[in-house]
Design an enzyme around this catalytic site. Structure first.
Site, PDB file in Angstrom:
ATOM      1  N   ASP A   7     -29.809  -9.540 -24.829  1.00 61.59           N
ATOM      2  CA  ASP A   7     -28.799  -9.752 -23.799  1.00 61.59           C
ATOM      3  C   ASP A   7     -29.325  -9.065 -22.546  1.00 61.59           C
ATOM      4  O   ASP A   7     -29.236  -7.848 -22.422  1.00 61.59           O
ATOM      5  CB  ASP A   7     -27.464  -9.146 -24.238  1.00 61.59           C
ATOM      6  CG  ASP A   7     -26.370  -9.341 -23.202  1.00 61.59           C
ATOM      7  OD1 ASP A   7     -26.428 -10.321 -22.431  1.00 61.59           O
ATOM      8  OD2 ASP A   7     -25.452  -8.498 -23.165  1.00 61.59           O
ATOM      9  N   GLU A  68     -30.558 -14.630 -23.791  1.00 59.14           N
ATOM     10  CA  GLU A  68     -29.452 -15.330 -23.130  1.00 59.14           C
ATOM     11  C   GLU A  68     -29.856 -15.705 -21.711  1.00 59.14           C
ATOM     12  O   GLU A  68     -30.468 -14.917 -21.002  1.00 59.14           O
ATOM     13  CB  GLU A  68     -28.203 -14.454 -23.101  1.00 59.14           C
ATOM     14  CG  GLU A  68     -26.990 -15.208 -22.567  1.00 59.14           C
ATOM     15  CD  GLU A  68     -25.718 -14.406 -22.668  1.00 59.14           C
ATOM     16  OE1 GLU A  68     -24.827 -14.833 -23.421  1.00 59.14           O
ATOM     17  OE2 GLU A  68     -25.610 -13.361 -22.007  1.00 59.14           O
ATOM     18  N   ASP A 141     -23.158  -4.728 -25.306  1.00 62.29           N
ATOM     19  CA  ASP A 141     -24.425  -5.408 -25.022  1.00 62.29           C
ATOM     20  C   ASP A 141     -25.206  -5.675 -26.309  1.00 62.29           C
ATOM     21  O   ASP A 141     -25.846  -6.709 -26.454  1.00 62.29           O
ATOM     22  CB  ASP A 141     -25.289  -4.558 -24.070  1.00 62.29           C
ATOM     23  CG  ASP A 141     -24.530  -4.143 -22.835  1.00 62.29           C
ATOM     24  OD1 ASP A 141     -24.497  -4.924 -21.878  1.00 62.29           O
ATOM     25  OD2 ASP A 141     -23.966  -3.028 -22.847  1.00 62.29           O
TER      26      ASP A 141
END
Length: 164
Positions: A7, A68, A141
């Protein structure tokens, strides 16, 4: 196989590792965040991100990595900083000869919860359930990174089925 989910973030970059067992089960391996000190220069923080990601790759030696894609609608300054961090992440992965798989937040939400508008709490609870964990993974996260890794495992399965 071992999968690393990332992430992307500048101040905090989440990571999560999951393993796909021969039985098909997806199991938790590790999670955490790479944090860069606000007192360091921008370039030093990017270097630290690179160095810690390299160390993770050496330690865990994942088979595949999922990252991502960025989606920001409001804060341009944050988007630019995260964009720089994401560039460093992608370059570090490419230097390590990793195959990079990218997923949008919508794809992750659909893969994990079946609902593209799932909120953070729903996503975290689904990650907990899918990995058979006693508690919701923290920090946020890292939980997001685990969701990205799970999304990649599930996407690989679908692609493999489609190819048969």
């Amino acid at each position: 196989m071992l999968f690393l989910g990332i992430d992307p973030g500048f101040g905090r970059c989440g990571y999560g590792l999951v393993r796909e067992e021969r039985t098909g089960a997806i199991t938790w391996q590790a999670q955490g965040v790479i944090e860069t000190p606000k007192t360091d220069t921008f370039a030093m923080r990017l270097q630290q991100l690179r160095d810690e990601l390299r160390a993770l790759l050496l330690l865990w030696q994942p088979d595949e990595v999922a990252v991502e894609e960025l989606f920001f609608a409001t804060n341009a300054k944050t988007a630019i900083s995260v964009g720089h961090a994401r560039g460093v992440i992608l370059l570090t992965l490419a230097d390590a000869r990793m195959k990079i798989n990218e997923y949008t937040p919508l794809q992750v939400k659909q893969a994990i919860s079946g609902y593209g508008a799932a909120d953070k709490k729903q996503m975290q609870e689904m990650v907990r359930i899918l990995l058979n964990l006693k508690t919701i993974p923290k920090p946020d996260d890292a939980a997001d990174a685990l969701a990205i890794a799970i999304t990649h495992v599930q996407s690989r399965r679908m692609r493999n089925l489609a190819e048969k």
